[in-house]
Design an enzyme around this catalytic site. Structure first.
Site, PDB file in Angstrom:
ATOM      1  N   ASP A   1      39.319  34.152  32.740  1.00 37.92           N
ATOM      2  CA  ASP A   1      40.449  34.773  32.080  1.00 37.92           C
ATOM      3  C   ASP A   1      41.481  33.673  31.796  1.00 37.92           C
ATOM      4  OD1 ASP A   1      42.009  36.999  31.261  1.00 37.92           O
ATOM      5  OD2 ASP A   1      42.962  37.142  33.224  1.00 37.92           O
TER       6      ASP A   1
ATOM      7  N   GLY B   1      33.314  39.595  42.553  1.00 36.60           N
ATOM      8  CA  GLY B   1      32.826  40.003  41.235  1.00 36.60           C
ATOM      9  C   GLY B   1      31.522  39.386  40.787  1.00 36.60           C
TER      10      GLY B   1
HETATM   11  P1  IMP Z   1      41.456  33.475  36.074  1.00 31.55           P
HETATM   12  O1  IMP Z   1      40.455  32.882  35.133  1.00 31.55           O
HETATM   13  O2  IMP Z   1      41.941  32.539  37.130  1.00 31.55           O
HETATM   14  O3  IMP Z   1      42.574  34.157  35.357  1.00 31.55           O
HETATM   15  O4  IMP Z   1      40.840  34.626  36.915  1.00 31.55           O
HETATM   16  C1  IMP Z   1      39.595  35.109  36.761  1.00 31.55           C
HETATM   17  C2  IMP Z   1      39.409  36.156  37.825  1.00 31.55           C
HETATM   18  O5  IMP Z   1      40.256  37.295  37.566  1.00 31.55           O
HETATM   19  C3  IMP Z   1      37.998  36.658  37.795  1.00 31.55           C
HETATM   20  O6  IMP Z   1      37.216  36.019  38.745  1.00 31.55           O
HETATM   21  C4  IMP Z   1      38.167  38.132  38.092  1.00 31.55           C
HETATM   22  O7  IMP Z   1      38.082  38.329  39.490  1.00 31.55           O
HETATM   23  C5  IMP Z   1      39.547  38.499  37.637  1.00 31.55           C
HETATM   24  N1  IMP Z   1      39.523  39.140  36.293  1.00 31.55           N
HETATM   25  C6  IMP Z   1      40.030  38.648  35.151  1.00 31.55           C
HETATM   26  N2  IMP Z   1      39.835  39.477  34.116  1.00 31.55           N
HETATM   27  C7  IMP Z   1      39.163  40.546  34.624  1.00 31.55           C
HETATM   28  C8  IMP Z   1      38.643  41.752  34.024  1.00 31.55           C
HETATM   29  O8  IMP Z   1      38.752  42.028  32.809  1.00 31.55           O
HETATM   30  N3  IMP Z   1      38.016  42.592  34.875  1.00 31.55           N
HETATM   31  C9  IMP Z   1      37.847  42.342  36.212  1.00 31.55           C
HETATM   32  N4  IMP Z   1      38.300  41.231  36.792  1.00 31.55           N
HETATM   33  C10 IMP Z   1      38.961  40.335  36.014  1.00 31.55           C
HETATM   34 MG    MG Z   2      36.175  36.724  40.249  1.00 29.98          MG
END
Ligand code: IMP
Ligand code: MG
Length: 203
Positions: free
Chosen positions: A127, A70
């Site tokens: 996230d 991403g």
């Molecule tokens: P977290 O902070 O460990 O929950 O994960 C973050 C990762 O989840 C990011 O690097 C994204 O790859 C994916 N992610 C979380 N929210 C989104 C979204 O709204 N769209 C696309 N990917 C997301």
């Molecule tokens: Mg990511």
């Protein structure tokens, strides 16, 4: 030159744009519900982040660590016409089970390479915070310094606290795609940060 450290742009509570208001790729209108941040604003904000980073790291040894897949587009946009030399690498992180709340596995990193570097992790979106928390633990005490730069932040969803030095935008608790962010591998190409139609998830 004046270098005020910028505040992230908070788009929560802002009325989203309709897909008729901006150029979108042919055939994509059936999937996209609305546009949260148009590409032009994303690019303008990235220019400001680049300026802040360039200023803060000018006497350091900058090493940008981008998180696949991403953040690849964001990383290269951030590095466009960067004013001095730096190093960068893209690495992979994965949830063990792919499920929300699952532990995160960090792909192979050559830690030797990061010693004596001022590492800046570049992420597309934060996230729950678990991905970055795992990466920070993995890199603990390896580089000379370690900071985070994220294009987007969904603070309402946070489960693990992480300190983020550079943030592009604060967004509502909605799943977004575009400008490199995907849903199940799709919609990365979409130019604007956007929300998908409900039907897409039901496919
Ligand atoms: P977290 O902070 O460990 O929950 O994960 C973050 C990762 O989840 C990011 O690097 C994204 O790859 C994916 N992610 C979380 N929210 C989104 C979204 O709204 N769209 C696309 N990917 C997301
Ligand atoms: Mg990511």
């Amino acid at each position: 030159m004046m270098n005020l450290h910028s505040k992230p742009i908070d788009v929560r509570g802002r009325t989203p744009y309709s897909i008729e208001q901006f150029m979108i790729p042919e055939g994509s209108s059936i999937y996209i519900k609305e546009i949260l941040i148009p590409k032009g604003e994303v690019i303008d904000r990235i220019e400001k982040l680049r300026d802040e980073i360039a200023e803060d790291y000018k006497d350091k040894d900058l090493f940008l660590l981008g998180i696949l897949q991403g953040a690849a587009k964001f990383l290269f946009a951030l590095l466009e016409d960067f004013p001095y030399v730096y190093n960068h690498q893209l690495i992979e992180t994965k949830s063990y089970d792919g499920a929300a709340g699952g532990p995160v596995k960090v792909g192979a990193i050559n830690k030797e390479m990061l010693k004596d570097k001022d590492v800046l992790i570049v992420e597309d979106i934060i996230d729950r915070g678990k991905t970055l928390d795992s990466l920070i633990k993995e890199l603990n005490n390896v580089p000379r310094s370690l900071e985070i730069c994220t294009l987007l932040d969904k603070p309402n969803r946070r489960e693990v606290d992480v300190y983020v030095k550079y943030t592009g935008f604060i967004i509502p608790d909605e799943f977004v795609v575009g400008f490199g962010l995907d849903y199940a591998g799709d919609f990365r190409y979409f130019p604007h940060i956007s929300v998908l139609k409900e039907e897409v998830y039901a496919r």
